[in-house]
Design a protein around this motif. Structure first.
Motif, PDB file in Angstrom:
ATOM      1  N   PHE A   1       0.982  -0.971   0.092  1.00  0.00           N
ATOM      2  CA  PHE A   1      -0.032   0.064   0.056  1.00  0.00           C
ATOM      3  C   PHE A   1       0.757   1.148  -0.002  1.00  0.00           C
ATOM      4  O   PHE A   1       1.692   1.627   0.997  1.00  0.00           O
ATOM      5  CB  PHE A   1      -0.863   0.047   1.216  1.00  0.00           C
ATOM      6  CG  PHE A   1      -1.732   1.279   1.137  1.00  0.00           C
ATOM      7  CD1 PHE A   1      -3.018   1.364   0.474  1.00  0.00           C
ATOM      8  CD2 PHE A   1      -1.378   2.167   2.007  1.00  0.00           C
ATOM      9  CE1 PHE A   1      -3.648   2.630   0.568  1.00  0.00           C
ATOM     10  CE2 PHE A   1      -2.293   3.326   2.173  1.00  0.00           C
ATOM     11  CZ  PHE A   1      -3.252   3.718   1.318  1.00  0.00           C
ATOM     12  N   GLU A   2       0.937   2.049  -1.139  1.00  0.00           N
ATOM     13  CA  GLU A   2       1.139   3.301  -1.345  1.00  0.00           C
ATOM     14  C   GLU A   2       2.519   3.854  -0.607  1.00  0.00           C
ATOM     15  O   GLU A   2       2.656   4.261   0.502  1.00  0.00           O
ATOM     16  CB  GLU A   2       0.208   4.203  -0.880  1.00  0.00           C
ATOM     17  CG  GLU A   2      -1.294   4.383  -1.574  1.00  0.00           C
ATOM     18  CD  GLU A   2      -0.881   4.596  -2.914  1.00  0.00           C
ATOM     19  OE1 GLU A   2       0.039   5.727  -3.432  1.00  0.00           O
ATOM     20  OE2 GLU A   2      -1.149   3.710  -3.934  1.00  0.00           O
ATOM     21  N   PRO A   3       3.652   3.454  -1.206  1.00  0.00           N
ATOM     22  CA  PRO A   3       4.974   4.151  -0.836  1.00  0.00           C
ATOM     23  C   PRO A   3       4.723   5.567  -0.530  1.00  0.00           C
ATOM     24  O   PRO A   3       4.031   6.481  -1.239  1.00  0.00           O
ATOM     25  CB  PRO A   3       5.766   3.969  -2.028  1.00  0.00           C
ATOM     26  CG  PRO A   3       5.274   2.924  -2.620  1.00  0.00           C
ATOM     27  CD  PRO A   3       3.714   2.940  -2.398  1.00  0.00           C
ATOM     28  N   ASP A   4       5.367   6.184   0.498  1.00  0.00           N
ATOM     29  CA  ASP A   4       5.262   7.541   0.833  1.00  0.00           C
ATOM     30  C   ASP A   4       4.064   8.093   1.402  1.00  0.00           C
ATOM     31  O   ASP A   4       4.044   9.361   1.900  1.00  0.00           O
ATOM     32  CB  ASP A   4       5.644   8.390  -0.322  1.00  0.00           C
ATOM     33  CG  ASP A   4       6.867   8.052  -1.233  1.00  0.00           C
ATOM     34  OD1 ASP A   4       7.871   7.923  -0.445  1.00  0.00           O
ATOM     35  OD2 ASP A   4       6.844   8.241  -2.359  1.00  0.00           O
ATOM     36  N   ALA A   5       3.230   7.244   1.833  1.00  0.00           N
ATOM     37  CA  ALA A   5       1.949   7.488   2.489  1.00  0.00           C
ATOM     38  C   ALA A   5       2.289   7.759   4.061  1.00  0.00           C
ATOM     39  O   ALA A   5       3.399   7.201   4.558  1.00  0.00           O
ATOM     40  CB  ALA A   5       0.933   6.418   2.221  1.00  0.00           C
ATOM     41  N   VAL A   6       1.740   8.736   4.556  1.00  0.00           N
ATOM     42  CA  VAL A   6       1.879   8.995   5.930  1.00  0.00           C
ATOM     43  C   VAL A   6       0.453   9.146   6.732  1.00  0.00           C
ATOM     44  O   VAL A   6      -0.330   9.795   6.423  1.00  0.00           O
ATOM     45  CB  VAL A   6       2.480  10.390   6.271  1.00  0.00           C
ATOM     46  CG1 VAL A   6       2.812  10.845   7.495  1.00  0.00           C
ATOM     47  CG2 VAL A   6       3.802  10.427   5.342  1.00  0.00           C
TER      48      VAL A   6
END
Length: 544
Positions: A129-134
């Motif tokens: 799931f989504e690299p760079d998500a925070v």
């Protein structure tokens, strides 16, 4: 592999360009290579069209996207409870939990993305799931405010980069985020529907972190190891608003990592179910590995034949491997972290296999079985195997005793190991098992240098940042999942052991859950472990 060097350049969001707006042609290459920065040379083979006509053409003629929103994930409610528990430890503070970013394997090739475990635990997402998500837990209170029981302390907000329009340059030209490169990525509305978390574009993260932050306002904590860029952004905000920096800030962040780790010590019912699925997939992987033994014995790198058979099943049934497989034949079993797996598999030897499947939720099993290549143990092999099995059984019995502490599992196993080594005459002259078990002895540890147990879950060595009193010294509690894995390792060059034992390594590892009634239970009960059962298992699969 597709050559990403053709278009390896920032997306429109990264460059500040408006999505879909015309772009100026790519700059011409310098006349001399040495005038070009190294960072730009990866694009030297680029032939990406930059003219307006092409961009209009590639952005048109696509059918409608599927209508409707995905259902709420099964994990969403459980993850919300975990976020509430974490937030309750830090009322009035902004908690920042990054998923992490892609990691370069070599040149312009990245490793397959796997989110940071704290993020996966709190967001309830799995796989890549989504690299760079925070994930940010936004405080709903101020520090020191008294709350009624059950009143929420935080609102969760998930920041990520949603898919771009098909008319944008990102759609076709960005190998990191572009739909033609990495597949259809979700919209904000889709992620909100699946996770139950309010979502926002990653581009507004900086402003969100800075809002109301300061010495007299909102404090910031970040899982600092997860994403260096996000940690740098948090530290930039801290500097700009007068919050503590340096060592003081690190201590603040360490407390968040510690709390997130300790929350995973006790698994909820959904997590336990995921762990059982991981174990079941691991059993299927062991079955396929055993079926490959005849081919392995005829191959110059037979260990890799075994490794490959398990790895294929791990990808078929789950997300992949929870950790690099150990397929250690003969004396290689005495190298505890043997992952080179380049040796032959010989008839008459044992092969120690330590492997686990990570399922799509990112929970992993961790199982070791020591397998006779011929399907039958020799007398010396069985003697060592039965000693290790007795040690494992003793630890399991201890786990079922009221008041058992985590460290007691190791002590129970070592009592058996020391006693057997004394009986075999391997302890120094005049030293008894009781002497060896004392703090000034420990001679038995020559042949088993590792611990007997560790917590297990999203990480194969889970909860690593937990305090000792919360983990090693704590009483076993319902929901804890851990391994029991004693072993005996007799290296080929160990002159203190009889020749018939040299070059033999045995480990038996099972995954155990503590149930609500305080009873320990094997998650790995379906994977044969007693010598007669192992022989029947191996012989049956090889001959089938």
């Amino acid at each position: 592999m597709t050559d990403t060097s053709e278009t390896n350049r920032p997306s429109s969001a990264e460059t500040g360009e408006t999505a879909g707006a015309p772009q100026s042609p790519a700059p011409q290459s310098p006349a001399r290579t040495h005038d070009q920065p190294l960072s730009q040379r990866v694009n030297n083979r680029s032939r990406q069209p930059a003219n307006r006509a092409f961009r209009e053409f590639i952005g048109s003629g696509w059918g409608p996207r599927p209508s409707g929103l995905p259902p709420l994930d099964d994990a969403a409610g459980w993850a919300a409870g975990r976020r509430a528990a974490l937030g309750a430890r830090f009322p009035g503070e902004r908690l920042v939990i990054p998923a992490g970013t892609l990691v370069t394997r070599n040149n312009d090739c990245d490793y397959r993305f796997r989110p940071h475990s704290a993020f996966a635990h709190m967001a309830g997402t799995g796989t890549d799931f989504e690299p760079d998500a925070v994930l940010v837990l936004e405080p709903l209170t101020v520090p020191g405010q008294q709350l009624a029981e059950g009143e929420p302390t935080h609102e969760s907000v998930l920041y990520f980069r949603p898919r771009a329009s098909r008319t944008s340059q990102e759609f076709y030209a960005d190998p990191r985020y572009g739909e033609l490169w990495v597949g259809v990525r979700p919209s904000i509305e889709e992620v909100e529907a699946a996770t139950g978390i309010r979502c926002a574009h990653i581009d507004v993260l900086g402003d969100a972190l800075a809002k109301d932050a300061g010495a007299g306002g909102v404090q910031l904590r970040v899982i600092s190891e997860a994403d260096a860029a996000v940690t740098a952004l948090v530290n930039q905000v801290r500097r700009s608003v007068g919050l503590a920096e340096g060592q003081a800030a690190q201590q603040t962040d360490d407390a968040l990592a510690e709390a997130a780790s300790e929350l995973r010590l006790v698994k909820d019912a959904w997590e336990i179910d995921q762990m059982q699925k991981a174990v079941d997939a691991t059993k299927a992987g062991f079955d396929d590995l055993i079926r490959s033994i005849p081919r392995a014995t005829g191959h110059w790198r037979g260990e890799r034949v075994l490794e490959g058979a398990f790895g294929a099943k791990a990808r078929e049934e789950g997300n992949g491997l929870g950790y690099d497989t150990i397929a250690a034949a003969g004396d290689h079993a005495n190298t505890l972290h043997w992952i080179t797996n380049d040796g032959p598999v010989r008839p008459g030897e044992l092969v120690l296999v330590d492997a686990g499947v990570e399922v799509d939720s990112l929970y992993t099993a961790d199982v070791t079985r020591t397998i006779p290549v011929d399907g039958r143990f020799t007398a010396p092999q069985r003697r060592v195997y039965e000693a290790v099995l007795e040690a494992a059984d003793a630890a399991f019995v201890r786990a079922n005793e009221p008041g058992c502490r985590f460290r007691d599992l190791h002590a129970a196993a070592m009592e058996v190991i020391a006693r057997r080594l004394e009986e075999w005459g391997l302890l120094p002259e005049g030293v008894t098992a009781a002497d060896s078990l004392g703090p000034e002895g420990q001679y038995h540890r020559r042949w088993m240098v590792h611990g007997t147990s560790h917590h297990l879950g999203l990480d194969v060595h889970d909860c690593a940042q937990a305090r000792r009193e919360m983990a090693m010294d704590a009483e076993l509690a319902p929901g804890m999942i851990f391994t029991i894995e004693p072993g005996l390792y007799f290296r080929a060059d160990d002159l203190r052991v009889p020749a018939e034992l040299r070059g033999m390594g045995v480990r038996i590892e099972d995954d155990v859950v503590m149930r609500e009634d305080g009873r320990a239970e094997y998650l790995t009960a379906a994977i044969p472990r007693r010598p007669d059962d192992v022989e029947a298992w191996v012989s049956g699969l090889i001959e089938s």
